[in-house]
Every structure is written in structure tokens, then in C-alpha cells.
Enzyme design. Structure first.
Site, PDB file in Angstrom:
ATOM      1  N   SER A   1      75.476  85.516 -48.103  1.00 30.72           N
ATOM      2  CA  SER A   1      74.791  84.524 -47.272  1.00 30.72           C
ATOM      3  C   SER A   1      73.905  83.590 -48.086  1.00 30.72           C
ATOM      4  CB  SER A   1      73.966  85.226 -46.194  1.00 30.72           C
ATOM      5  OG  SER A   1      74.809  85.856 -45.258  1.00 30.72           O
TER       6      SER A   1
ATOM      7  N   THR B   1      69.951  83.058 -45.095  1.00 33.86           N
ATOM      8  CA  THR B   1      70.490  81.843 -44.488  1.00 33.86           C
ATOM      9  C   THR B   1      69.420  80.788 -44.228  1.00 33.86           C
ATOM     10  OG1 THR B   1      72.377  83.049 -43.590  1.00 33.86           O
ATOM     11  CG2 THR B   1      71.860  80.926 -42.577  1.00 33.86           C
TER      12      THR B   1
ATOM     13  N   ASP C   1      76.111  89.117 -38.202  1.00 33.05           N
ATOM     14  CA  ASP C   1      76.495  89.643 -39.507  1.00 33.05           C
ATOM     15  C   ASP C   1      76.134  91.122 -39.641  1.00 33.05           C
ATOM     16  OD1 ASP C   1      77.399  89.127 -42.335  1.00 33.05           O
ATOM     17  OD2 ASP C   1      75.335  89.715 -42.758  1.00 33.05           O
TER      18      ASP C   1
ATOM     19  N   HIS D   1      80.577  82.856 -43.710  1.00 29.44           N
ATOM     20  CA  HIS D   1      81.680  83.684 -44.195  1.00 29.44           C
ATOM     21  C   HIS D   1      82.153  84.577 -43.055  1.00 29.44           C
ATOM     22  CE1 HIS D   1      78.671  86.859 -44.196  1.00 29.44           C
ATOM     23  NE2 HIS D   1      77.910  86.088 -44.957  1.00 29.44           N
TER      24      HIS D   1
END
Length: 465
Positions: A98, A151, A282, A325
Site C-alpha cells: 500500500s 495509503t 484490505d 492492489h
């Protein structure tokens, strides 16, 4: 690469998107609100670690339970907005983390996994929110994980390693960004930090309003920079929050944080740029926690709904929806009862993580069967319950975001027999990911891009370059 070589003429770009995108139409690409002009505002939406299967399952759940599409896939079904695939590699690997993923957008270059806007050569690249702040726009981030996590940090600061979240909290201080909200009390509280620094006090002394609960957040009208921290680490999973009145009263949803941030930042006459992250998507994928994953993806989609509703009314806002991702590559797989098996999730009251934290060493198999039936309305066997209990007596299962060493993988394997949702791994993937845009500037999107392309696209869409 020169700008004119990357950004096609708007008409050609939209024609290319039409040819390669079966969900777009000529009528749509000529919509002046959707495709022309410069964006005054940008809302950059990140469902962290969202494999395509995650996006699909949340949409299927909403269709089957409520008879409606997700906001994201609704754009595709209604031929609105622009769609592309994005290559997510980092400088050091085909499979990004990330930090490198967010830095590709934030700094516009690929960096090694773990780095925040610091290239392999040690060069620092100015993060995009600093650029927009210097241009006079309001800027900020909201997330369901610590606001100091990779992030949001990738849009904000330069640091060689993402791991020092206490340092990231300090680096945020002089930036005077307008709204920063999420979890992360562990990195601001004097009682939690190893150095005992009271970062809350430091932020207040630097002109910030510090808020720590949902009620105070909803009451904010702006005027001063806001730091909102609502949990020690990440915020609770949406499914567990839904069953806890105290959490509902004290912890805001991502949609509520998004709506509040927009209302505050929209007061800036030069516009705003906001990053919104569904970070627990995530974490759930890393844990192969299907109920947590689906419900947190739906919570992210509610935030997408807030952003799109504002953008449609405003007409000057570019909304970007993507992920950094894939993760774990989950999906619903075939069975003779696939529909009914998937519909089991409609009866779940708690995540796998919550369930496993209720099990104690010494519990009987019958008690475990009863606990899971009550929390998730599936009846596992005594043998499956005994397999789980082995982990509490002798076996350790480590994993990212699994500090309690819970048998998350084992429960996911057992649960697959009752839901037919399975996972490919517990790690990030190198898949090309979904990318969608709505609003002025969306015509700049080509059908296939690298993650770093979005940095200049945002600057170009707002007239910064």
C-alpha cells in the site's frame, strides 16, 4: 514522456474508451458534466486491497438482498463515467504494497515497497496533497484504518519506511491539512506512544480541532483544521459495528466521514482534494474474512454514493474510484446451491475475527458450534470445531493484521463449505485492477494505465499542469 503524448485529445480519448469499454456509450461520452472542462475538486476513492471478486460480491449481495446495484457498478450498468484497468506494480515488485501503491499516485513515481514517496535512488517526490495545498485548495484524508497508515500517508508525506506511524503523525503536524480522520490513537496519545509525546496537544497548539467521537464529528462546521481519531488502531469492521449500539453512537461510518469532510472542505473557494480509503477491506482480505470483506466493501460503496451524489449536484468534481492492489483474490465458486450458499451472508451478525476472539482455550467443540451458529447462522460439525480448537491449544497462525494469532485461515476454509466463497491466498496480488472516473477530467482516462499516470492526470484535470 511529454504531457501531450500521454493525454490524448478529449474526443479521441473518449472514442478509445468507447471502443474498448462495452459499458460506455456515445451519448454518455458527450455529456458535458461527465467529460469536459476542468475539475475544481477531486475525491479520490480507494478500496484498499480490493480484488475484482470483492467488488463483484458486494454488488451481488446488494442485488440479492436489496434489489439494487452498488454505486460503483451502477456507473457501469447505466453507462455513466469512464472505466479502465490499472497496472499496480511498484519499483521493487510486480506485487505492490500500500505504501508504494499510494506513492505512485501521491508522488507520481514508482518506489520500492514500504517507501512513502522516496524513490529507489533516495530522491523525495513531493506528495500531491502538498501540491494542491500550495495551490490554495483544501486537502485531506479519511480512512477506516489509522490515519497514519500507508495509503493516506502516500498522499501526504515523504518517509523511507511506512512502519513508523508515530513519526508519520509528527510529519502531519506542520502540513495544516484541512481534514484528517480515521483510527490511530496509538500514534497520537501520550499514553500509547513509546516516547510519551502528546500529539493531540501539539495539534491543538498548532490550530487544529481534535475530535474523538461521532457526535463531535457530525457537529463540525469547519473554520479550523480537523484531526479526528476514533479508535486505537483501525475502526471496527462494519458488520460488528452494526451489532453494537455503543460503536454506532461513537464511531462514524466511512460515508459519514466522507460527507462531513466534503461539507467542510467545499467552503474553500478554490476547491478541494480529498482521499477516501476503505482500509479495512484490505485487512479483511488478509484475514480471508469473507463477511468482514463484503460488508466493509459495501460500507465503502456507501461513501462512493456520497461522493457521486455531491459530484452530480456540483458539476465541478472529479470522482476517482480504484484500489491500490488486489488481495487474496476471493470469489463465489460453483455449487448446486450457489445462490442459497451465498445468501447465508445475509444472516451473519459478526465477522470471523469477532467470532474467533470469543473462543477460549478449554472451550468444548459443542460450545464452538453454538457460538458460530449464533453469530453466523451456519452449523459447522463437531470435527470442524475441534480443528479450530487445536489452534487455541497448540498451533499458532500468524499473519498480517493478526496480532492475536487467530485461526483465520482455518475458519475461512471451514466456512467455504457453507458459503462457497473461497480465497486464493492471504496476500496482495499483481492483478490489474478496476479504475473508474466520473466528472470533469474523466475524459483524460485511457482504457489501460499505470498507477503513476494518475498523478499527472489529477494535476491536468484541475489545470495545475
Amino acid at each position: 514522456m511529454k504531457r501531450r503524448e500521454f493525454f490524448r485529445n478529449g474526443t479521441l480519448a473518449t472514442l478509445g474508451a468507447t471502443l474498448f469499454n462495452p459499458f460506455s456509450s456515445v451519448a454518455n461520452v458527450l455529456n458535458p458534466i461527465a467529460t469536459s472542462g476542468k475539475a475544481k475538486n477531486i475525491i479520490f476513492m480507494v478500496a484498499d486491497g480490493m480484488s475484482t471478486g470483492t467488488l463483484n460480491m458486494a454488488d451481488m449481495f446488494l442485488n440479492r438482498k436489496y434489489g439494487r446495484s452498488s454505486n460503483w457498478l451502477g456507473l457501469y450498468r447505466e453507462s455513466r463515467g469512464t472505466r479502465a484497468l490499472m497496472d499496480t506494480a511498484s519499483a521493487s515488485s510486480l506485487v505492490t504494497d500500500s505504501a508504494a501503491g499510494s506513492s505512485s499516485w501521491g508522488g507520481g513515481v514508482r518506489v520500492n515497497n514500504g517507501a512513502l514517496n522516496v524513490g529507489p535512488d533516495g530522491k523525495e517526490h513531493k506528495p500531491i496533497l502538498q501540491k494542491f495545498k500550495e495551490a490554495g485548495k483544501a486537502v485531506g484524508c479519511v480512512t477506516t484504518v489509522p490515519i497514519t497508515h500507508a495509503t493516506p500517508a502516500g498522499f501526504c508525506i515523504n518517509l523511507g519506511s511506512r512502519g513508523d506511524q508515530s513519526k508519520i503523525a509528527e510529519l502531519y503536524l506542520p502540513l495544516k491539512f484541512d481534514v484528517m480522520m480515521g483510527g490511530g490513537n496509538d500514534y497520537f496519545s501520550a499514553a500509547k506512544r513509546k516516547d510519551a509525546k502528546d500529539m493531540y496537544q501539539q495539534f491543538e497548539l498548532n490550530g487544529y480541532t481534535v475530535i474523538k467521537n461521532r457526535t463531535d464529528m457530525l457537529a463540525q462546521k469547519g473554520g479550523k483544521p480537523i484531526l479526528g481519531v476514533f479508535a486505537d488502531d483501525g475502526l471496527p469492521y462494519t458488520l460488528d459495528r452494526n451489532q453494537d449500539n455503543t460503536l454506532q453512537d461513537t464511531v462514524p461510518t466511512l460515508a459519514e466521514m466522507t460527507k462531513t469532510a466534503i461539507s467542510i472542505m467545499n467552503k474553500n473557494s478554490k476547491g478541494f482534494v480529498l482521499q477516501v480509503e476503505g482500509g479495512k477491506v484490505d485487512w479483511a482480505a488478509h484475514g480471508n474474512d469473507a463477511p468482514a470483506l463484503i460488508y466493509d466493501q459495501m460500507a465503502f460503496d456507501e461513501a462512493v454514493g456520497e461522493a457521486l451524489a455531491f459530484a452530480e449536484k456540483d458539476g465541478n468534481t472529479l470522482v476517482i474510484m480504484t484500489t491500490d492492489h488486489g488481495n487474496a483474490n476471493p470469489g463465489l465458486f460453483y455449487s448446486d446451491m450457489a445462490n442459497a450458499d451465498f445468501d447465508n451472508f445475509q444472516n451473519f451478525k459478526h465477522t470471523n475475527e469477532w467470532v474467533l476472539k470469543q473462543i477460549r482455550k478449554g472451550d468444548t467443540a459443542s460450545r464452538v458450534v453454538e457460538q458460530i451458529a449464533d453469530a453466523q447462522h451456519i452449523a459447522i460439525t463437531q470435527a470442524e470445531a475441534n480443528d479450530l480448537l487445536k489452534y487455541y491449544n497448540s498451533v499458532s497462525e500468524e499473519g498480517l493484521y493478526n496480532e492475536a494469532n487467530l485461526p483465520l485461515r482455518k475458519l475461512a476454509e471451514i466456512q467455504q463449505k457453507y458459503t462457497f466463497v473461497g480465497f486464493g491466498s492471504m496476500e496482495h496480488s499483481a492483478d490489474y485492477v478496476e479504475l473508474a472516473m466520473f466528472g470533469p477530467g474523466s475524459n483524460l482516462l485511457k482504457p489501460f494505465v499505470k498507477n503513476t499516470d494518475l498523478h499527472n492526470l489529477m494535476l491536468h484535470a484541475t489545470g495545475m499542469i
